[in-house]
Design a protein around this motif. Sequence first.
Motif, mmCIF file in Angstrom:
data_model
loop_
_atom_site.group_PDB
_atom_site.id
_atom_site.type_symbol
_atom_site.label_atom_id
_atom_site.label_comp_id
_atom_site.label_asym_id
_atom_site.label_seq_id
_atom_site.Cartn_x
_atom_site.Cartn_y
_atom_site.Cartn_z
ATOM 1 N N PRO A 17 18.054 -2.113 -5.645
ATOM 2 C CA PRO A 17 16.605 -2.042 -5.899
ATOM 3 C C PRO A 17 15.888 -1.312 -4.771
ATOM 4 N N THR A 18 15.461 -0.090 -5.056
ATOM 5 C CA THR A 18 14.738 0.662 -4.029
ATOM 6 C C THR A 18 13.525 1.321 -4.639
ATOM 7 N N MET A 19 12.566 1.557 -3.786
ATOM 8 C CA MET A 19 11.323 2.181 -4.225
ATOM 9 C C MET A 19 10.835 3.057 -3.080
ATOM 10 N N PRO A 20 10.276 4.222 -3.396
ATOM 11 C CA PRO A 20 9.883 5.109 -2.291
ATOM 12 C C PRO A 20 8.616 4.656 -1.579
ATOM 13 N N ASP A 21 8.612 4.968 -0.283
ATOM 14 C CA ASP A 21 7.403 4.821 0.517
ATOM 15 C C ASP A 21 6.704 6.172 0.426
ATOM 16 N N TYR A 22 5.495 6.204 -0.133
ATOM 17 C CA TYR A 22 4.869 7.488 -0.404
ATOM 18 C C TYR A 22 4.265 8.138 0.837
ATOM 19 N N ILE A 23 4.316 7.431 1.966
ATOM 20 C CA ILE A 23 3.807 8.031 3.192
ATOM 21 C C ILE A 23 4.925 8.739 3.948
ATOM 22 N N ASP A 24 6.057 8.042 4.161
ATOM 23 C CA ASP A 24 7.139 8.743 4.863
ATOM 24 C C ASP A 24 8.254 9.205 3.918
ATOM 25 N N ASN A 25 8.036 9.018 2.615
ATOM 26 C CA ASN A 25 8.951 9.518 1.592
ATOM 27 C C ASN A 25 10.388 9.053 1.750
ATOM 28 N N LEU A 69 0.830 -1.200 0.000
ATOM 29 C CA LEU A 69 0.000 0.000 0.000
ATOM 30 C C LEU A 69 0.864 1.249 0.000
ATOM 31 N N ARG A 70 1.866 1.258 0.887
ATOM 32 C CA ARG A 70 2.679 2.454 1.045
ATOM 33 C C ARG A 70 3.530 2.736 -0.183
ATOM 34 N N ARG A 71 3.978 1.701 -0.853
ATOM 35 C CA ARG A 71 4.941 1.920 -1.928
ATOM 36 C C ARG A 71 4.356 1.789 -3.333
ATOM 37 N N LYS A 72 3.116 1.343 -3.429
ATOM 38 C CA LYS A 72 2.529 1.185 -4.756
ATOM 39 C C LYS A 72 1.206 1.952 -4.838
ATOM 40 N N CYS A 73 0.253 1.532 -4.014
ATOM 41 C CA CYS A 73 -1.111 2.059 -4.173
ATOM 42 C C CYS A 73 -1.211 3.524 -3.745
ATOM 43 N N LEU A 74 -0.593 3.856 -2.617
ATOM 44 C CA LEU A 74 -0.854 5.163 -2.015
ATOM 45 C C LEU A 74 -0.053 6.284 -2.667
ATOM 46 N N ARG A 75 0.548 5.977 -3.815
ATOM 47 C CA ARG A 75 1.153 7.041 -4.613
ATOM 48 C C ARG A 75 0.084 8.089 -4.932
ATOM 49 N N CYS A 76 -1.140 7.612 -5.124
ATOM 50 C CA CYS A 76 -2.229 8.526 -5.395
ATOM 51 C C CYS A 76 -2.935 8.893 -4.112
ATOM 52 N N HIS A 77 -2.435 9.896 -3.418
ATOM 53 C CA HIS A 77 -3.275 10.493 -2.382
ATOM 54 C C HIS A 77 -2.958 11.971 -2.380
ATOM 55 N N ILE A 78 -3.835 12.761 -1.790
ATOM 56 C CA ILE A 78 -3.708 14.191 -2.079
ATOM 57 C C ILE A 78 -2.508 14.817 -1.377
ATOM 58 N N GLN A 79 -1.809 14.091 -0.555
ATOM 59 C CA GLN A 79 -0.626 14.670 0.066
ATOM 60 C C GLN A 79 0.645 14.099 -0.571
ATOM 61 N N ASN A 80 0.517 13.504 -1.747
ATOM 62 C CA ASN A 80 1.726 13.049 -2.435
ATOM 63 C C ASN A 80 1.683 13.497 -3.888
ATOM 64 N N ASN A 81 2.788 14.032 -4.357
ATOM 65 C CA ASN A 81 2.866 14.379 -5.773
ATOM 66 C C ASN A 81 4.235 14.040 -6.350
ATOM 67 N N SER A 82 4.952 13.157 -5.677
ATOM 68 C CA SER A 82 6.282 12.845 -6.198
ATOM 69 C C SER A 82 6.156 11.894 -7.389
ATOM 70 N N PHE A 83 7.152 11.935 -8.216
ATOM 71 C CA PHE A 83 7.263 11.067 -9.387
ATOM 72 C C PHE A 83 6.037 11.127 -10.300
ATOM 73 N N GLY A 84 5.928 12.225 -10.984
ATOM 74 C CA GLY A 84 4.823 12.376 -11.929
ATOM 75 C C GLY A 84 5.232 11.928 -13.308
ATOM 76 N N THR A 85 4.232 11.757 -14.124
ATOM 77 C CA THR A 85 4.484 11.525 -15.535
ATOM 78 C C THR A 85 3.381 12.232 -16.305
ATOM 79 N N VAL A 86 3.420 12.182 -17.613
ATOM 80 C CA VAL A 86 2.451 12.939 -18.412
ATOM 81 C C VAL A 86 1.026 12.680 -17.915
ATOM 82 N N GLY A 87 0.373 13.731 -17.498
ATOM 83 C CA GLY A 87 -1.020 13.601 -17.072
ATOM 84 C C GLY A 87 -1.201 13.418 -15.573
#
Lengths: 543, 586
Positions: free
Chosen positions: A402-410, A144-162
């Motif tokens: 191999p690392t991936m961000p945690d979108y809650i604690d960044n 959840l933290r590293r995949k799904c919760l990328r989309c929440h209104i307090q996260n905007n890191s790693f955008g792409t077109v759109g």
Amino acid sequence: MLKVIIAIAFVVLSISAYAEGIRNCTSCHKIEKIDKIHNLSCIECHVLKENRNNVYSHEVVIKNPSSFEYVDRQCARCHKSDIERVKNSLHGTLSSAINITRFVWHAQGSYKPIYGIFKTKHLKAIPQPKDKIKNPADLVDDLLRRKCLRCHIQNNSFGTVGTYRAKGCAACHMEYSKFGRYEGMDAIVYGKKGFSKTHRFFRHPKMSSCLSCHNNEFVGSDYVGLFPQDYDKSFRSPIEKSGYFKMRLYGIGQHHLSSDIHFKKGLTCVDCHKKSDVMGDHKLYERELDAIKISCADCHGGYNKKPNSRFVRRVGDVYIFKSVNGKNYKVSQFNKTLDAHKYHKNVSCSACHSLWQSNHFQLNLYLDKTKNYAMWKNLIYQEDPYLEQFLRKALKNPSIKPTMPDYIDNKLKSGIWYSGWLARRWMPFVLVKDKDGMYRIGRPLFQYRLTYKDENGRIVFDDVNDMAAIVPYSPHTISLYGKSCQQCHNNKFMFEKNALKGSIEELFFQGKVLFGRMVDNKSKVNTLNYKKIRFKKLKCIFR
Amino acid sequence: MLRSAWFRWIAVISALFVVVVVAFKFSLEKKTTIKAVDSCVVCHSNIKTIGKSHPISVFGCATCHGGNRYATDKNVAHKGMVKNPARLEYASKYCAKCHSDVIDRVEKSIMATNKGIIGVLNKKYLGIDSYPSIEEIKELKTDNLTVNYFRKMCAACHINQLQSIFSKQKVRGGGCVDCHGAKEKNNPHTILTTRIPSSNCLKCHNRSNRIGLAYFGQFQSAGYGTPYKHGEFSHVIKGGGRYYLKLHADIHWQKAHLECIDCHTEHGIMGDGYEHKRFEDQVVIQCEDCHSPQFGKPNELAKLLAQTNAKIPLRDGLEIAYTHKDFRPIYNLQKDKNGKILFYRKLDGKPMEMKLMSNKPYHTLDIHKKLSCQACHSEWMPSCYGCHVANFKNKKQFDWLLHKPTKGAFREFSSFNRFSHPTLGVGWKGKIMPFAPGCQSFVTVYSNGIKPEKQFYRLFFASWDPHTTQLKSRSCTDCHFNPTTLGLGRGSLHIKDNKIIFSPVYNSRLSGLPIDFPLDAFVNIEGKQLQGVSIKTERAFNKKEINSIVSAYSCILCHGSYSDKVYKDFKKSKRLFLEGKTPCSK
């Protein structure tokens, strides 16, 4: 000597001029006014109170005062109740996504809201991922933290077109361009990434803001008519006149299917989904469908329902809808006497009137903590902007960790979540009888399968597959005619399950039905009465 | 009296002579199995056998390979030797000593000429009706788009392809041994056989739309390789790099494990001596050849084939089936004196009872007499929509005919792929057949830089037998009220104001394609055919046909069974209905 004096005088003058300039931001930033209502100076929003007396550098300037870390201090003076509302809404807590997923993964006993992104009055903060992984359920928080919760209104890191957007209130109320670049009047910032399209607040959020999260598998971009292409690089198509592939949106190429009739007529998301839908009403909800207050009947009327005067206004015999763009529409009214309507009182409108649905079967997840990047060389577009960037680098330089961000604690954490589908389709569907007795389209959300390889290359979980959920939903692909009768009445996924045995189609709608039950009794659907009425319609073409 | 006594003596003596000669010959043969005829085996002692029909003891090595059979010095022995005499250019010298008639036919067969592929490409890309063979285009110096495309993307699959250019697991080509060769453990030499395993066929017949995979229940997936098993991609198509979804295999495979050659006769595969333009012209076998067979006394060819197969008995007094097209023998379908019909599997000779086509109303009524077997009995059709071809004129790619990189590179991309109940249309025999995209090319030609030199598209549908036969046919609704089957594409059908209307789902224009109709639409609701066909006589349903198919659904709703009396004389039923004389029209 004179030279020195002049030089010193010049330096002093320019410093003081600079300090003065900071005070008057607009001397450099010829920026557009935020809107008509917020008649504030720049520093009132962009500098915290304690710093306002020594604004000598950009360091004290906060880029986005509406971000949740500042919002209580910067916006709350006027918008206190709204901020409270949003923070407790599904948009703010994402409690439905978190709790349903945790339930499906057997990490909690029910999908009742327990956890949210942050701690609130009624919700606990989502747990930290476990260190020791014994059961598949131990990985759900990590997912959840590293995949799904990328989309929440307090996260905007790693955008792409759109998907470029801001945090906090601005996530919805400011518009971002497709490429995330500033396109306003301020020449200094013009063309720079990480800024909104213009420095404007919109009372009614633009569709692009909604779509920056509500895309691909989820309701939102289906309204526009978009359906994501497959991941493999051999599906990058078509080639456009320019010689390039068609631009990828939301991280993946998009098929364009028939869009929603409301979209074709010019309605946007917020024309239907008002504040109470989007910003919550201080209540906790198990799922989005319950939080949504609007129904088709609010405009079109229903069996016993008159159109809601909040949405449409009656002028003589007709109902007029005024969109947020100020355009007036005549709303056609529900006709109770049509055969299709007469006998389908307990079928939701969207079940029939949706022309297609976005179904994505089997979400295969693979958490890999080793550097096995070459395996994914054809699958770098996984609708995950971070993963795309990372794999591009890693395939050139396979020694990176191999690392991936945690979108809650960044924080960057070890291991990569890869994903792949079994198949993606827009035609097959099943009906689910919802807990309120209404028949709705059911879709897999999701049929998870999990593989986990630890740092030592040991396969800890090998294709665990007891985590599948089918949930009722409303496809936003409304068309005037929608589905034809036999698509439900002769639906093989509901009524001919035996015929599917041994074929992959058997797995398409396999899973636990949440909030309702699967429809599978053919005799109840294909009654003599159905045949009679259907025949009445068909016989006129029999020549 | 005296004469007959003499005669008896002569008979006895000649009989004795025959016995002695045979015995002598036999003993000689036994000896030669111990002592090899050729001295090649001095070095190549690890080659023990090359298959029962070509014993080394009789043929030696040089009969097939040439070279000097008496020398033991490598250089002398190998002089003039051919490594693979089964390549077509050598076969006519070596194999033809015995098999001249077959070699002649194979050289002209579609497997060797690939005329169909080249011809259809010609038709599509250049708009010309020309079906040259591989040998003809090999010589061609001016490479047009068709020839270049074929050289780079298609020519790898060709029975006379050079085996040495492939990696060990993917060897194709080699002339006769492409099909007739089998590998045995611990034997460096290829085994020659007529019991060809399907794996040999699948070396080539395995591409996305092709039959080999579908018969075994494999559908090429969108490249996900899911689910992941043991940390790796699963469901890998043999050869690697591609993945499949498991669907229902053909009933002939599911129930009886019939291999490709169990149906496909030697004339169908190796040709009949005529240079056919397309594979449909060459293939002999049809469903009715087995399921409503015609029998006759075995001819010489049948006896020969049974003998070389060696697993299938062909006893005296039995009758064998003959194909309806060209009257070719099917020696493995036999009828004994009691009328019992047995089908023998060619690989292991296992007999099984043949189920004949039933006389049930669904087969005998004339409402469906225009349908081919495949139209109803094929369960799914693999369809690959949109083939986006990028042609880089100045980049180099491996040329499968010249075996070196040459100018002109190609890359292919796809829009989406689906398996579904087949789309139907009118096939080249005039019967209703399954159709699928074949192929929908959107070609972009690049010369320098990213700006395309030209772009064009050619969209075709083609009929074929998907080889996904099932015992149970598709349901009535599946055809009579399913827009995909009618060729309209995915969407929904409605009746409004006495008219059939169709709402399509796919929006090609907004998806970036230069066409104004859905990519999966063969025909529109007005009966206008939207995509081309490569055989002139094939076509989509016209408006009248679409109307009558859909309108029949109003009967099917209640009269859901073929045995229903309204179908006995449907014309009459229809007339009565329109005159208002049936219970439902009152």
